[in-house]
Design an enzyme around this catalytic site. Structure first.
Site, PDB file in Angstrom:
ATOM      1  N   GLU A 167       0.831  -1.216   0.000  1.00  0.00           N
ATOM      2  CA  GLU A 167       0.000   0.000   0.000  1.00  0.00           C
ATOM      3  C   GLU A 167       0.863   1.264   0.000  1.00  0.00           C
ATOM      4  O   GLU A 167       0.811   2.092   0.902  1.00  0.00           O
ATOM      5  CB  GLU A 167      -0.964  -0.007   1.190  1.00  0.00           C
ATOM      6  CG  GLU A 167      -1.999  -1.118   1.079  1.00  0.00           C
ATOM      7  CD  GLU A 167      -3.087  -1.053   2.128  1.00  0.00           C
ATOM      8  OE1 GLU A 167      -4.202  -1.524   1.868  1.00  0.00           O
ATOM      9  OE2 GLU A 167      -2.822  -0.551   3.246  1.00  0.00           O
ATOM     10  N   GLU A 269      -6.321  -6.987  -1.602  1.00  0.00           N
ATOM     11  CA  GLU A 269      -6.961  -7.049  -0.286  1.00  0.00           C
ATOM     12  C   GLU A 269      -8.421  -6.635  -0.411  1.00  0.00           C
ATOM     13  O   GLU A 269      -8.734  -5.609  -1.014  1.00  0.00           O
ATOM     14  CB  GLU A 269      -6.287  -6.101   0.723  1.00  0.00           C
ATOM     15  CG  GLU A 269      -4.871  -6.424   1.079  1.00  0.00           C
ATOM     16  CD  GLU A 269      -4.324  -5.483   2.157  1.00  0.00           C
ATOM     17  OE1 GLU A 269      -5.135  -4.843   2.861  1.00  0.00           O
ATOM     18  OE2 GLU A 269      -3.098  -5.373   2.254  1.00  0.00           O
TER      19      GLU A 269
END
Length: 370
Positions: A167, A269
């Site tokens: 991320e 995710e």
């Protein structure tokens, strides 16, 4: 040997999300995807602390096998450099890689390049690298990446894919690798890619952002990466519907990214609650009706419908470029000692209501979403 069911779903599709709560679970009906993944990073510690996993009929079993029998064909494992609790390192990764391979699954390694959680709000250097800058920091990234992936290759459990960072919307290894200084960030990303290619040439490389519904942010980030020659094979995005926009925005972003950059795309995710109300004394991240995605109740049916619908979005990417989805931490159940804070053994778990095992440790129907 008797094959135990994980409450396999039927073939009829669920009705619209608005009426899910009134309907029995029927079929997940997710379109076929190459990757039906599960992030199992917390599993070794959970098992060490006493976590138990059961099939839907209550029979106790191995979590990896239960998930595999439900359709999971990839596993994702994060790697920290030197964790305070001794988990999420090379030792656990190598052991998990053997278990994953034994179940006929493929492995995605998620490099955090930190001693703790790395995400858009925090990208802390590992303590051992605190004094490193410039080429010395790049060398550390290259060597660490090569060591992890090379160790997997040497034990004949190579990673099929690896994320160079987790991320990393705002960059990684702050302050050096902030995305406000793209030349330095590109140097670190290139170093990770070089380490991966040298140690495990067959491993596909992914670059992973959060905010999967933000097309402008995705374009800005990958335009900068590609203009500096950062190598990658896959665009990986996190997408949680209660944070990252609508499924329509995810669809727009996935279609655009695949077309604009000529790369495969992946939801690295996602997750959804099957209930509200914490099992331990730690408030869950999603804890109230106001946090839910409209039309998707916090029920087993709502959780199943979320996975069905996001699967259809990914499968809609033209040219088969929508690779698939990873469900984040389906086996992170609430057991003492396996909480959020690796420095505090008494910390609780804010995730157990989004696992794919219920509060009686039984497999939930959303497990069979694919």
């Amino acid at each position: 040997m008797r094959r135990r069911s994980v409450l396999r779903l039927g073939t009829a599709a669920l009705a619209t999300p608005a009426v899910l709560a009134a309907l029995p679970v029927s079929g997940a009906q997710a379109a076929a995807l190459n990757i039906r993944g599960v992030d199992l990073s917390s599993l070794p510690k959970g098992e060490d602390k006493g976590a138990v996993f059961r099939y839907a009929d209550g029979t106790r079993g191995d979590a990896v096998r239960i998930l595999r029998e439900a359709g999971a064909n990839w596993a994702r494992i994060k790697v920290w450099v030197n964790s305070a609790d001794g988990y999420h390192g090379k030792r656990q990764l190598l052991a998990m890689a053997r278990r994953i391979q034994a179940q006929g699954m493929r492995l995605l390694v998620d490099f955090h390049y930190s001693d703790t959680w790395a995400d858009p709000g925090k990208q802390f250097k590992p303590a051992a690298w605190n004094s490193l800058t410039g080429t010395a920091l790049e060398t550390a990234v290259r060597d660490h990446t090569a060591d992890i992936l090379g160790s997997l290759a040497r034990q004949s459990t190579p990673a099929a894919m690896a994320q160079i960072g987790n991320e990393i919307n705002g960059g990684m290894l702050w302050p050096d690798g902030r995305s406000t200084d793209w030349d330095k960030l590109a140097g670190l990303l290139n170093a990770g890619a070089q380490g991966a290619r040298s140690a495990s040439p067959g491993t596909r490389l992914a670059l992973h952002l959060a905010e999967g519904g933000d097309n402008g942010g995705t374009r800005w980030w990958f335009d900068n990466a590609t203009s500096r020659g950062v190598p990658f094979d896959v665009i990986a995005l996190s997408f949680y519907g209660y944070w990252h926009g609508t499924l329509a925005q995810l669809r727009t972003n996935l279609h655009d990214a695949a077309s604009r950059y000529g790369k495969d795309v992946l939801v690295a995710e996602t997750a959804y609650p099957f209930r509200l109300g914490s099992k331990d004394n730690h408030e869950d991240i999603i804890a109230s009706p106001s946090q839910l995605v409209p039309g998707y109740p916090a029920t087993p049916q709502g959780q199943t419908a979320w996975m069905r619908d996001i699967g259809q979005v990914v499968a809609s990417v033209p040219g088969g470029r929508g690779l698939g989805i990873f469900y984040w931490e389906p086996a992170w159940t609430a057991v003492p000692g396996n909480g959020w804070d690796e420095t505090d053994p008494s910390s609780g778990n804010g995730w157990e209501n989004q696992a794919l095992f219920d509060y009686n440790d039984r497999a939930l129907p959303a497990m069979w979403w694919a």
